[in-house]
Design a protein around this motif. Sequence first.
Motif, PDB file in Angstrom:
ATOM      1  N   SER A   1       0.827  -1.198   0.000  1.00  0.00           N
ATOM      2  CA  SER A   1       0.000   0.000   0.000  1.00  0.00           C
ATOM      3  C   SER A   1       0.868   1.258   0.000  1.00  0.00           C
ATOM      4  CB  SER A   1      -0.905  -0.027   1.240  1.00  0.00           C
ATOM      5  OG  SER A   1      -1.651   1.134   1.316  1.00  0.00           O
ATOM      6  N   LEU A   2       1.886   1.245   0.867  1.00  0.00           N
ATOM      7  CA  LEU A   2       2.732   2.445   0.986  1.00  0.00           C
ATOM      8  C   LEU A   2       3.445   2.742  -0.326  1.00  0.00           C
ATOM      9  CD1 LEU A   2       3.731   4.598   2.989  1.00  0.00           C
ATOM     10  CD2 LEU A   2       5.656   3.117   3.530  1.00  0.00           C
ATOM     11  N   SER A   3       3.982   1.695  -0.955  1.00  0.00           N
ATOM     12  CA  SER A   3       4.698   1.985  -2.209  1.00  0.00           C
ATOM     13  C   SER A   3       3.718   2.451  -3.287  1.00  0.00           C
ATOM     14  CB  SER A   3       5.540   0.801  -2.676  1.00  0.00           C
ATOM     15  OG  SER A   3       4.788  -0.360  -2.693  1.00  0.00           O
ATOM     16  N   GLY A   4       2.467   1.968  -3.215  1.00  0.00           N
ATOM     17  CA  GLY A   4       1.455   2.464  -4.151  1.00  0.00           C
ATOM     18  C   GLY A   4       1.182   3.949  -3.933  1.00  0.00           C
ATOM     19  N   PHE A   5       1.009   4.330  -2.682  1.00  0.00           N
ATOM     20  CA  PHE A   5       0.764   5.750  -2.377  1.00  0.00           C
ATOM     21  C   PHE A   5       1.974   6.613  -2.764  1.00  0.00           C
ATOM     22  CE2 PHE A   5      -2.761   4.494   0.561  1.00  0.00           C
ATOM     23  CZ  PHE A   5      -3.708   5.353   0.040  1.00  0.00           C
ATOM     24  N   TYR A   6       3.191   6.085  -2.506  1.00  0.00           N
ATOM     25  CA  TYR A   6       4.392   6.845  -2.880  1.00  0.00           C
ATOM     26  C   TYR A   6       4.480   7.007  -4.392  1.00  0.00           C
ATOM     27  CZ  TYR A   6       6.409   6.795   1.840  1.00  0.00           C
ATOM     28  OH  TYR A   6       6.657   6.999   3.169  1.00  0.00           O
ATOM     29  N   ASP A   7       4.072   5.937  -5.116  1.00  0.00           N
ATOM     30  CA  ASP A   7       4.085   6.034  -6.583  1.00  0.00           C
ATOM     31  C   ASP A   7       3.217   7.202  -7.044  1.00  0.00           C
ATOM     32  OD1 ASP A   7       5.789   3.979  -7.061  1.00  0.00           O
ATOM     33  OD2 ASP A   7       4.251   2.469  -7.447  1.00  0.00           O
ATOM     34  N   ILE A   8       2.087   7.393  -6.356  1.00  0.00           N
ATOM     35  CA  ILE A   8       1.166   8.464  -6.765  1.00  0.00           C
ATOM     36  C   ILE A   8       1.638   9.817  -6.224  1.00  0.00           C
ATOM     37  CG2 ILE A   8      -1.222   9.297  -6.659  1.00  0.00           C
ATOM     38  CD1 ILE A   8      -1.988   6.304  -5.996  1.00  0.00           C
ATOM     39  N   LEU A   9       1.975   9.846  -4.928  1.00  0.00           N
ATOM     40  CA  LEU A   9       2.220  11.127  -4.264  1.00  0.00           C
ATOM     41  C   LEU A   9       3.640  11.660  -4.459  1.00  0.00           C
ATOM     42  CD1 LEU A   9       0.384  10.487  -0.886  1.00  0.00           C
ATOM     43  CD2 LEU A   9      -0.344  12.009  -2.720  1.00  0.00           C
ATOM     44  N   LEU A  10       4.592  10.764  -4.674  1.00  0.00           N
ATOM     45  CA  LEU A  10       5.977  11.238  -4.788  1.00  0.00           C
ATOM     46  C   LEU A  10       6.567  11.047  -6.177  1.00  0.00           C
ATOM     47  CD1 LEU A  10       7.271   9.870  -1.381  1.00  0.00           C
ATOM     48  CD2 LEU A  10       6.843  12.235  -1.947  1.00  0.00           C
ATOM     49  N   ARG A  11       6.067  10.021  -6.884  1.00  0.00           N
ATOM     50  CA  ARG A  11       6.662   9.746  -8.201  1.00  0.00           C
ATOM     51  C   ARG A  11       5.755  10.140  -9.345  1.00  0.00           C
ATOM     52  NH1 ARG A  11       7.639   4.811  -5.180  1.00  0.00           N
ATOM     53  NH2 ARG A  11       9.662   5.043  -4.195  1.00  0.00           N
ATOM     54  N   GLY A  12       4.607  10.713  -9.009  1.00  0.00           N
ATOM     55  CA  GLY A  12       3.696  11.189 -10.050  1.00  0.00           C
ATOM     56  C   GLY A  12       3.046  10.068 -10.846  1.00  0.00           C
ATOM     57  N   GLY A  13       2.943   8.864 -10.240  1.00  0.00           N
ATOM     58  CA  GLY A  13       2.352   7.735 -10.959  1.00  0.00           C
ATOM     59  C   GLY A  13       0.834   7.796 -10.988  1.00  0.00           C
ATOM     60  N   GLY A  14       0.243   6.945 -11.837  1.00  0.00           N
ATOM     61  CA  GLY A  14      -1.220   6.850 -11.941  1.00  0.00           C
ATOM     62  C   GLY A  14      -1.659   5.414 -11.764  1.00  0.00           C
ATOM     63  N   ILE A  15      -2.852   5.099 -12.281  1.00  0.00           N
ATOM     64  CA  ILE A  15      -3.439   3.769 -12.078  1.00  0.00           C
ATOM     65  C   ILE A  15      -2.522   2.672 -12.637  1.00  0.00           C
ATOM     66  CG2 ILE A  15      -5.388   2.278 -12.685  1.00  0.00           C
ATOM     67  CD1 ILE A  15      -7.154   4.820 -12.555  1.00  0.00           C
ATOM     68  N   ARG A  16      -1.918   2.937 -13.792  1.00  0.00           N
ATOM     69  CA  ARG A  16      -1.051   1.931 -14.419  1.00  0.00           C
ATOM     70  C   ARG A  16       0.126   1.576 -13.490  1.00  0.00           C
ATOM     71  NH1 ARG A  16       2.500   2.305 -19.185  1.00  0.00           N
ATOM     72  NH2 ARG A  16       2.428   4.532 -18.787  1.00  0.00           N
ATOM     73  N   GLU A  17       0.697   2.607 -12.883  1.00  0.00           N
ATOM     74  CA  GLU A  17       1.876   2.388 -12.036  1.00  0.00           C
ATOM     75  C   GLU A  17       1.541   1.646 -10.742  1.00  0.00           C
ATOM     76  OE1 GLU A  17       1.300   5.198 -13.655  1.00  0.00           O
ATOM     77  OE2 GLU A  17       3.004   5.171 -15.035  1.00  0.00           O
ATOM     78  N   ILE A  18       0.288   1.777 -10.296  1.00  0.00           N
ATOM     79  CA  ILE A  18      -0.048   1.124  -9.013  1.00  0.00           C
ATOM     80  C   ILE A  18      -0.838  -0.180  -9.214  1.00  0.00           C
ATOM     81  CG2 ILE A  18      -0.054   3.269  -7.679  1.00  0.00           C
ATOM     82  CD1 ILE A  18      -3.200   3.063  -7.812  1.00  0.00           C
ATOM     83  N   SER A  19      -0.976  -0.619 -10.467  1.00  0.00           N
ATOM     84  CA  SER A  19      -1.832  -1.791 -10.714  1.00  0.00           C
ATOM     85  C   SER A  19      -1.340  -3.043  -9.976  1.00  0.00           C
ATOM     86  CB  SER A  19      -1.963  -2.049 -12.212  1.00  0.00           C
ATOM     87  OG  SER A  19      -0.693  -2.172 -12.764  1.00  0.00           O
ATOM     88  N   ASP A  20      -0.009  -3.210  -9.902  1.00  0.00           N
ATOM     89  CA  ASP A  20       0.525  -4.378  -9.177  1.00  0.00           C
ATOM     90  C   ASP A  20       0.147  -4.315  -7.700  1.00  0.00           C
ATOM     91  OD1 ASP A  20       1.596  -5.221 -11.490  1.00  0.00           O
ATOM     92  OD2 ASP A  20       3.698  -4.824 -10.958  1.00  0.00           O
ATOM     93  N   ASN A  21       0.287  -3.126  -7.139  1.00  0.00           N
ATOM     94  CA  ASN A  21      -0.034  -2.961  -5.712  1.00  0.00           C
ATOM     95  C   ASN A  21      -1.515  -3.230  -5.463  1.00  0.00           C
ATOM     96  OD1 ASN A  21       2.110  -1.109  -6.730  1.00  0.00           O
ATOM     97  ND2 ASN A  21       2.539  -0.971  -4.562  1.00  0.00           N
ATOM     98  N   LEU A  22      -2.361  -2.714  -6.368  1.00  0.00           N
ATOM     99  CA  LEU A  22      -3.806  -2.932  -6.219  1.00  0.00           C
ATOM    100  C   LEU A  22      -4.120  -4.423  -6.287  1.00  0.00           C
ATOM    101  CD1 LEU A  22      -5.336  -0.123  -8.487  1.00  0.00           C
ATOM    102  CD2 LEU A  22      -5.319  -0.205  -5.997  1.00  0.00           C
ATOM    103  N   PHE A  23      -3.480  -5.097  -7.221  1.00  0.00           N
ATOM    104  CA  PHE A  23      -3.720  -6.532  -7.383  1.00  0.00           C
ATOM    105  C   PHE A  23      -3.328  -7.295  -6.116  1.00  0.00           C
ATOM    106  CE2 PHE A  23      -1.992 -10.717  -8.350  1.00  0.00           C
ATOM    107  CZ  PHE A  23      -3.115 -11.335  -8.881  1.00  0.00           C
TER     108      PHE A  23
END
Lengths: 251, 426
Positions: free
Chosen positions: B381-403
């Motif tokens: 979860s944390l790396s997913g949030f960091y992908d969005i909040l710190l690395r500017g990622g979106g749904i594609r970047e967090i799909s593994d974490n969501l899965f």
Amino acid sequence: MTGNPVIETLNLVKIYARSEEPALNGISLIIPEGEIFGLLGPNGAGKTTTINILCGILRPTSGQVKVAGMELNGNLKEIKKVIGVVPQDIALYPTLTARENLCFIGSMYGLHGKLLQSRVNEYLTLFGLMEFANRTIKTYSGGMKRRINLIAGILNRPKILFLDEPTVGIDVQSRTVIIDYLKTLNAEGTTIVYTSHYMEEAEHLCTSIAIIDQGHIIIQGRPAEMIDSQPGYANLESIFLHLTGRTLRDH
Amino acid sequence: MHTLLASIRKEFLILIRDWAGLGLIFLMPVALVMVMSLIQDVTYKKLDETSLPILFLDKDQDELGIQVKQGLEQTGFFKVSTSVGGQPLDESTILKLVAKGDFQMGVVIIEGSTDAIRARGQYFVQQTLLGDDEDALPPENMDKARIVIYFDPAIKNSFKITVRTTLENFTSKIEAGILFRALSEEVAQYLPEPPAPVTDPGEGITYQEIYATNEHTEIVPNSVQHNVPAWTIFAMFFIIIPLTGNIIKERENGLATRLRIMPGNKLQALGAKIFIYMMVGLVQFSLMFMFGKFVLPYFGLPSLLLGPEKIALLLMALATALAATGYSVLVGSVASTHDQAAVFGTVSVIILAAIGGIWVPVFMMPDLMQKASIISPLNWSLSGFYDILLRGGGIREISDNLFLLLAFFILTLAAAIWASEKGVRR
């Protein structure tokens, strides 16, 4: 026999996991419609196990069970709709009010809207709890909780009502209200299956009785006939002690 | 549908009447975010945003002493004191004050240090031009340039290393400058005509720091960007206390048996719990993120920047809430008593949080713990949030974490149902 059998068991056996002794060892019962059937026995005799199997809470190890004319196995969903259960525990949410508890339980039986509200109000009034309806259960006395526990079991107006020691630990007034109501309910056609440790209460309430001990039924019949058949014993309690012994049953 | 709604209403009423549970799931995380963000804020600030008082004694009284003092002041990291209580410092006073912990460090530039550096420069030139000539013998004072740093024994080693690295960084520049001038002067003596004055056209190597985000460069790592998601996740998993309590109380009161007796679907009762606690997780997420955005700035902290990927944030929150709910239902189904669930639940969430990087970033952990972190759902979860909040990622970047989080939810829920059916309890 006063009516068609609504409960039938044949050679009912229940052996709990990690237990060597069977809790029920070949129980066969026929309970006709319209009876108040008392299942009596010392602690650990198998009363609650029998009730739990009849309600579908426990699966028997072997044997056959029919409730309301339906095989228990495969018809549990239908059976649940026509039975009511008053468990020994006060199975109510302590932080919800009496009304909230009853509305939730009524909803589970498919009641809703005005019908649910009127049914809840009717029983709260009948059991003298209307003015406390909006108080949380945790603030209730033991007797009040027992009465709500009973209402929770009859909200769906069941054809068969199972009561597991419904009057344990309450004052005489609450007990009288409960016993009187059970008689009324039975007069309206509900079959009642009831367990108790109070022999005098059972003797006066029940139309039929079975005494169970160590997983066996040791005697079965109408209370008066049972007393007549045991010369030298004036009441049910003396017969009970005679048949089950005076040894303490700690489980 | 009526039965499901009735179950949801019942769960909601139970939840809102549990004041202790509400405090635990809403107030505790807010307090944690605030305290941790304030504490860690300084470590994310630039050095010049804080100043550490230090003692300074210049026994050199020459170029090195003067420039080191100027350099220390210019870093902004240090507030340099050359006297205490109006009295000039000496080395023994510095030692005493630092030993007492009144100051965390003292710097002493030893007498003749500048001369020693100059002598080295002169010796290099002489050695180059005169070779083995006896005039090129190393001067005696050549190794006498010294800076003594007194540290408070209570100071953390990592801080000591940082300070020392900072000092070494600019003293080496000063030393190079002195050496260079000494070399120029010495070389001039051997030339027929004085050389043209040499000026340094620039600073040599400069460093440019850029955060490697995808696109959204307005997001700058700071204590708020790190702590708000981290402690929100921790709080979401802390629903384990009220939820396991709810499940076990239901069992102990005979309510679980009543639910089994009634015609309503058993999964519906469980579904109502999952729905309510999933909503609790989403409310926690919303409150904590709003707290980070609107309230923390009043405490001198940066405002939480959410970036443009709001849907991705919501999905991440939803998946985290479900994972936390599934885990809590499993613990509630397996534990026999409330105490057992509370102790196991709390300790397990703290351990999963620790290895998941909630307290200390995963990259700072030893190798073994970094490998272990991949088993923690809090880390997914944390790396997913960091992908969005710190690395500017979106749904594609967090799909593994969501899965991973959704798979964890399904597996824990299935295990919980199996455990309830089989009566697997310790």
